[in-house]
Motif scaffolding. Structure first.
Motif, PDB file in Angstrom:
ATOM      1  N   ARG A 282       0.937  -1.052   0.105  1.00 31.06           N
ATOM      2  CA  ARG A 282      -0.123  -0.183   0.036  1.00 31.06           C
ATOM      3  C   ARG A 282       0.623   1.121   0.059  1.00 31.06           C
ATOM      4  O   ARG A 282       0.324   2.284   0.157  1.00 31.06           O
ATOM      5  CB  ARG A 282      -0.816   0.122   1.118  1.00 31.06           C
ATOM      6  N   LEU A 283       2.152   0.998  -0.081  1.00 32.66           N
ATOM      7  CA  LEU A 283       3.022   2.154  -0.286  1.00 32.66           C
ATOM      8  C   LEU A 283       2.980   2.855  -1.757  1.00 32.66           C
ATOM      9  O   LEU A 283       3.155   2.324  -2.722  1.00 32.66           O
ATOM     10  CB  LEU A 283       4.566   1.727  -0.077  1.00 32.66           C
ATOM     11  N   ARG A 284       2.702   4.045  -1.713  1.00 31.51           N
ATOM     12  CA  ARG A 284       2.328   4.819  -2.909  1.00 31.51           C
ATOM     13  C   ARG A 284       3.481   5.803  -2.994  1.00 31.51           C
ATOM     14  O   ARG A 284       3.387   6.642  -4.219  1.00 31.51           O
ATOM     15  CB  ARG A 284       1.129   5.407  -2.973  1.00 31.51           C
ATOM     16  N   GLY A 285       4.179   6.231  -2.210  1.00 30.34           N
ATOM     17  CA  GLY A 285       5.466   6.946  -2.325  1.00 30.34           C
ATOM     18  C   GLY A 285       5.928   7.636  -1.223  1.00 30.34           C
ATOM     19  O   GLY A 285       5.736   7.025  -0.108  1.00 30.34           O
ATOM     20  N   THR A 286       6.569   8.838  -1.143  1.00 36.18           N
ATOM     21  CA  THR A 286       7.119   9.443   0.020  1.00 36.18           C
ATOM     22  C   THR A 286       6.706  11.038   0.028  1.00 36.18           C
ATOM     23  O   THR A 286       6.860  11.577  -1.177  1.00 36.18           O
ATOM     24  CB  THR A 286       8.447   9.269   0.160  1.00 36.18           C
ATOM     25  N   SER A 287       6.837  11.651   1.240  1.00 33.75           N
ATOM     26  CA  SER A 287       6.779  13.083   1.319  1.00 33.75           C
ATOM     27  C   SER A 287       7.882  13.506   2.035  1.00 33.75           C
ATOM     28  O   SER A 287       7.918  13.367   3.344  1.00 33.75           O
ATOM     29  CB  SER A 287       5.331  13.527   1.879  1.00 33.75           C
ATOM     30  N   LEU A 288       8.828  14.405   1.491  1.00 34.27           N
ATOM     31  CA  LEU A 288      10.138  15.027   2.178  1.00 34.27           C
ATOM     32  C   LEU A 288       9.709  16.195   2.439  1.00 34.27           C
ATOM     33  O   LEU A 288       9.296  17.086   1.519  1.00 34.27           O
ATOM     34  CB  LEU A 288      11.268  14.845   1.155  1.00 34.27           C
ATOM     35  N   SER A 289       9.502  16.678   3.740  1.00 33.83           N
ATOM     36  CA  SER A 289       9.179  18.094   4.308  1.00 33.83           C
ATOM     37  C   SER A 289      10.605  18.768   4.598  1.00 33.83           C
ATOM     38  O   SER A 289      11.252  18.247   5.276  1.00 33.83           O
ATOM     39  CB  SER A 289       8.161  17.765   5.327  1.00 33.83           C
ATOM     40  N   GLU A 290      10.738  19.922   4.004  1.00 30.06           N
ATOM     41  CA  GLU A 290      11.597  20.952   4.256  1.00 30.06           C
ATOM     42  C   GLU A 290      11.051  22.129   4.560  1.00 30.06           C
ATOM     43  O   GLU A 290      11.163  23.123   3.765  1.00 30.06           O
ATOM     44  CB  GLU A 290      12.750  20.904   3.222  1.00 30.06           C
ATOM     45  N   PRO A 291      10.730  22.559   5.698  1.00 33.43           N
ATOM     46  CA  PRO A 291      10.210  23.903   6.280  1.00 33.43           C
ATOM     47  C   PRO A 291      11.343  24.616   6.261  1.00 33.43           C
ATOM     48  O   PRO A 291      12.584  24.177   6.514  1.00 33.43           O
ATOM     49  CB  PRO A 291       9.485  23.838   7.472  1.00 33.43           C
ATOM     50  N   LEU A 292      11.265  26.114   6.058  1.00 31.33           N
ATOM     51  CA  LEU A 292      12.193  26.999   5.932  1.00 31.33           C
ATOM     52  C   LEU A 292      13.306  26.892   7.066  1.00 31.33           C
ATOM     53  O   LEU A 292      14.577  26.881   6.856  1.00 31.33           O
ATOM     54  CB  LEU A 292      11.420  28.260   6.090  1.00 31.33           C
ATOM     55  N   LEU A 293      12.841  27.032   8.399  1.00 26.87           N
ATOM     56  CA  LEU A 293      13.784  26.875   9.545  1.00 26.87           C
ATOM     57  C   LEU A 293      14.583  25.581   9.379  1.00 26.87           C
ATOM     58  O   LEU A 293      15.734  25.608   9.675  1.00 26.87           O
ATOM     59  CB  LEU A 293      12.764  27.076  10.891  1.00 26.87           C
TER      60      LEU A 293
ATOM     61  N   ALA B 119       5.713   8.492   4.788  1.00 31.90           N
ATOM     62  CA  ALA B 119       5.200   7.639   3.721  1.00 31.90           C
ATOM     63  C   ALA B 119       3.971   8.111   3.242  1.00 31.90           C
ATOM     64  O   ALA B 119       3.025   8.639   3.895  1.00 31.90           O
ATOM     65  CB  ALA B 119       5.163   6.179   4.045  1.00 31.90           C
ATOM     66  N   ILE B 120       3.737   7.871   1.811  1.00 34.76           N
ATOM     67  CA  ILE B 120       2.332   8.015   1.278  1.00 34.76           C
ATOM     68  C   ILE B 120       1.763   6.819   1.314  1.00 34.76           C
ATOM     69  O   ILE B 120       2.127   5.970   0.346  1.00 34.76           O
ATOM     70  CB  ILE B 120       2.459   8.775   0.146  1.00 34.76           C
ATOM     71  N   MET B 121       0.773   6.326   2.169  1.00 35.84           N
ATOM     72  CA  MET B 121       0.145   5.153   2.253  1.00 35.84           C
ATOM     73  C   MET B 121      -1.313   4.930   1.767  1.00 35.84           C
ATOM     74  O   MET B 121      -2.198   5.920   2.229  1.00 35.84           O
ATOM     75  CB  MET B 121       0.577   4.537   3.471  1.00 35.84           C
ATOM     76  N   THR B 122      -1.775   3.922   0.853  1.00 35.95           N
ATOM     77  CA  THR B 122      -3.311   3.919   0.735  1.00 35.95           C
ATOM     78  C   THR B 122      -3.730   3.116   2.074  1.00 35.95           C
ATOM     79  O   THR B 122      -3.350   2.474   2.859  1.00 35.95           O
ATOM     80  CB  THR B 122      -3.498   2.783  -0.112  1.00 35.95           C
TER      81      THR B 122
ATOM     82  N   GLY C 285      13.472   3.098  -3.850  1.00 37.65           N
ATOM     83  CA  GLY C 285      14.152   2.172  -4.684  1.00 37.65           C
ATOM     84  C   GLY C 285      13.560   0.888  -4.589  1.00 37.65           C
ATOM     85  O   GLY C 285      13.039  -0.013  -5.371  1.00 37.65           O
ATOM     86  N   ASP C 286      13.107   0.276  -3.323  1.00 39.64           N
ATOM     87  CA  ASP C 286      12.414  -0.935  -2.997  1.00 39.64           C
ATOM     88  C   ASP C 286      11.074  -0.885  -3.536  1.00 39.64           C
ATOM     89  O   ASP C 286      10.460  -1.748  -3.545  1.00 39.64           O
ATOM     90  CB  ASP C 286      12.520  -1.302  -1.502  1.00 39.64           C
ATOM     91  N   ALA C 287      10.358   0.139  -3.672  1.00 39.61           N
ATOM     92  CA  ALA C 287       9.095   0.337  -4.015  1.00 39.61           C
ATOM     93  C   ALA C 287       8.668   0.398  -5.699  1.00 39.61           C
ATOM     94  O   ALA C 287       7.715   0.493  -6.168  1.00 39.61           O
ATOM     95  CB  ALA C 287       8.401   1.778  -3.557  1.00 39.61           C
ATOM     96  N   GLY C 288       9.856   0.535  -6.294  1.00 37.37           N
ATOM     97  CA  GLY C 288      10.023   0.346  -7.849  1.00 37.37           C
ATOM     98  C   GLY C 288      10.488   1.525  -8.409  1.00 37.37           C
ATOM     99  O   GLY C 288      10.875   1.332  -9.821  1.00 37.37           O
ATOM    100  N   LEU C 289      10.854   2.541  -7.732  1.00 37.18           N
ATOM    101  CA  LEU C 289      11.632   3.565  -8.100  1.00 37.18           C
ATOM    102  C   LEU C 289      13.231   3.360  -8.521  1.00 37.18           C
ATOM    103  O   LEU C 289      13.703   3.704  -7.662  1.00 37.18           O
ATOM    104  CB  LEU C 289      11.165   5.259  -7.735  1.00 37.18           C
TER     105      LEU C 289
END
Length: 476
Positions: free
Chosen positions: A262-273, A284-287, A317-321
Motif C-alpha cells: 500500500r506504499l504509494r510514495g514519500t513526502s519529504l518535508s523541508e520547512p524554511l527553518l 510515507a504516502i500510504m493507501t 528504490g524498493d518500491a520500484g523507483l
C-alpha cells in the motif's frame, strides 16, 4: 490490568475531582470527593469486566459497554494497519494498546482499540492479524521474514528540534491549562509581572520585548527538544521486504507497521527553518493511512537532510523507483516565476502606496511604519525567489515527483499506479499568465497532490507521460 482503566477515568474527570477536593477542604467534609473517586473506580472496573474481543477466521470483534452494549466487527480483509502503543503506566505494568486501522474514518466510539493487553502476546497477535490481512491464510503457516534495519535514531538529531513550532505550541498549551484552572489570574497579579512592568518603564518597552522574545526562544527550544526526545527517542525503522516497522518513543513507545503493498510514495518535508539547519522530515504516502486525519505515516522525524534523502532513496528504490529518486526537477518557466514575485510583492506595494497617500493628505506616518514596510518588502522578495527555486516537477517511468513551497516546502514522490484521476485547473490569473495547476487524485496520503503553475501547453503532456492514455485529445 485492572489499574489502567481507573487511572484513565480519573484523569478524564480530574477537574471534577479538583473542585470536589477544594470544596471539601474549605468545608472540612471530604465525603463528596471520596464518593466521586469511588464511582470512578467502580465504573472503570465495570468497563474492564465488560470489554472483550474475539479473533475469528473472517472478522475481528470487540464488545464494549457498561449500560449500552456495543459490538464492533471488522472484516480481517479490511485491516490496513495494526499499531502498538504503550504509555508510562502501561510499560510499568507490562501492558500495551493495540489499534486496528481499516483506512476508513472512524467516528467516536468506533475505533478498534484493545487497551491493557499483555505486552508478551501483542507481537504474535499483531503478526497474526497482518499476515491474514496481507498475505492470506497460507501465510499463517510460514515464518515471518527477517527484518533489516534501514534507519536508526541518533542523539545528535535533537539539534533539529528547535527548528519547528512544537515548543511554542507546548508553551501555549501550558499557559492555556494555567488559565483554565484559574492560575492565570494569580500569575497576572504576581510580583514577577509587576517587576516586569516596572522594568519596561525603566529600560524601555523595546528592550523588554527583545529580552522577552529571547527568553521565549530559549524556553520554546527547551520544550521542543524535550518533546522530540520523548516522542522520537530510540527510533528504528526496519524492513522485512513486505512491511516497514517504525518504532519510537522514550516514555510512551509507539510501533507502526506500514504495508509495502500500500506504499504509494514519500513526502519529504523541508520547512524554511529546518531547511536553514540542513534538516528534513520524511513521511510515507500510504493507501488507507490518511495524513489529513493525522494518522501515523512517519518514516523519519526531523533529521539531517542527507539522512532523509538516503532514506527516501532506499524506500522508493524498493518500491520500484529504481532510477535516481533525487533527480533534479524541471523548472516551470518565467511565467511561474513572475507569478511568485507578483503575489508576494504587490500586496506590500499596495500597503506602501496607501501609507504614501495618507502621508500626502497630512496624516502622521511614523518612521517605524516605513521601516516595517521596507523589511516586509525585502522578506517578500526573498520568499518569492525561494518559492520559485523550490517549484518543479519530474516524470520518471511510473512515477510523478512534484515540489513546491517555501515556508513549508514539500517534495512528493507519487507512484502512477496510485493515481485514480486528474484535474487541470486554471484560475482567471493563471489563464492570463498561460499556466495551469495539475491535481493528481489518489486514495493515499492527503488525497491529492499538485503540480503548481506548469505551462498550460505542457499540462496534458505531463499527464500522458505519467499515465499513458489519460492525456488523449478531447472528442467534440
Amino acid at each position: 490490568m485492572l489499574l489502567v482503566h481507573p487511572v484513565n477515568e480519573a484523569v478524564k474527570v480530574l477537574p471534577v475531582l479538583f473542585v470536589s477536593f477544594v470544596i471539601g477542604s474549605r468545608s472540612g467534609n471530604h465525603l463528596w470527593g471520596l464518593i466521586i473517586v469511588t464511582l470512578v473506580v467502580l465504573f472503570a472496573l465495570l468497563r474492564w469486566f465488560t470489554t472483550s474481543y474475539r479473533i475469528g477466521p473472517v472478522h475481528v470483534q470487540l464488545r464494549t459497554g457498561v449500560f449500552q452494549k456495543k459490538l464492533l466487527s471488522v472484516p480481517r480483509s479490511r485491516i490496513r494497519s495494526v499499531d502498538v502503543e504503550a504509555g508510562v503506566m502501561h510499560r510499568l505494568l507490562g501492558l500495551s494498546i493495540l489499534r486496528i486501522g481499516t483506512g476508513q474514518q472512524a467516528g467516536k466510539g468506533e475505533k478498534f482499540e484493545l487497551n491493557a493487553l499483555d505486552s508478551r502476546v501483542v507481537p504474535a497477535l499483531r503478526e497474526q492479524l497482518l499476515q491474514r490481512a496481507e498475505r492470506g491464510p497460507d501465510a499463517l503457516r510460514k515464518a515471518p521474514p527477517a527484518a533489516t534495519e534501514i534507519a536508526h535514531w541518533k542523539t545528535e538529531w535533537v539539534r533539529y528540534a528547535p527548528f519547528s513550532f512544537t515548543g511554542v505550541v507546548a508553551i501555549a498549551a501550558a499557559v492555556g491549562v494555567l488559565f483554565q484552572y484559574g492560575f492565570g489570574e494569580r500569575v497576572a497579579n504576581s510580583s514577577l509581572v509587576s517587576s516586569s512592568i516596572d522594568s519596561a518603564e525603566r529600560f524601555g518597552i523595546a528592550l523588554v520585548i527583545v529580552v522577552g522574545l529571547l527568553v521565549l526562544l530559549v524556553v520554546a527550544s527547551l520544550f521542543a527538544c524535550a518533546r522530540y526526545l520523548i516522542a522520537y527517542g530510540n527510533l528504528t525503522v526496519t524492513d522485512d521486504g513486505a512491511r516497514l516497522h517504525v518504532n519510537h518513543g522514550l516514555l510512551k513507545t509507539r510501533s507502526t507497521t506500514l504495508d509495502r503493498k500500500r506504499l504509494r510514495g514519500t513526502s519529504l518535508s523541508e520547512p524554511l527553518l529546518l531547511r536553514i539547519a540542513k534538516g528534513a522530515k520524511l513521511d510515507a504516502i500510504m493507501t488507507g493511512v490518511s495524513a489529513e486525519k493525522k494518522e501515523s505515516s512517519l518514516l523519519l522525524p526531523q533529521a539531517p537532510a542527507r539522512e532523509a534523502l538516503r532514506m527516501m532513496t532506499v524506500v522508493l528504490g524498493d518500491a520500484g523507483l529504481h532510477e535516481n529518486a533525487q533527480k533534479p526537477l524541471t523548472p516551470h518557466g518565467p511565467a511561474a516565476e513572475r507569478r511568485r514575485y507578483t503575489r508576494a510583492v504587490v500586496p506590500v506595494l499596495v500597503v506602501a502606496a496607501a501609507l504614501g497617500i495618507a502621508e500626502a493628505l497630512g496624516a502622521p506616518i511614523p518612521t517605524i511604519a516605513w521601516a516595517v514596510v521596507v523589511l516586509v518588502l525585502l522578506g517578500a522578495v526573498f520568499v518569492a525567489r525561494d518559492r520559485y527555486r523550490g517549484l518543479g516537477h519530474a516524470v520518471l517511468p511510473g512515477w510523478l515527483i512534484t515540489r513546491h513551497g517555501s515556508l513549508d516546502r514539500t517534495r512528493h514522490s507519487l507512484e502512477a499506479a496510485g493515481i485514480i484521476g486528474w484535474t487541470v485547473r486554471q484560475t482567471f490569473f493563471q489563464r492570463r499568465a498561460g499556466v495551469a495547476t495539475i491535481v493528481a487524485a489518489t486514495p493515499a496520503g492527503v488525497g491529492h497532490y499538485e503540480v503548481l503553475d506548469i505551462p498550460a501547453d505542457q499540462a496534458w503532456v505531463l499527464i500522458d507521460a505519467v499515465t499513458p492514455g489519460a492525456g488523449d485529445a478531447w472528442a467534440h
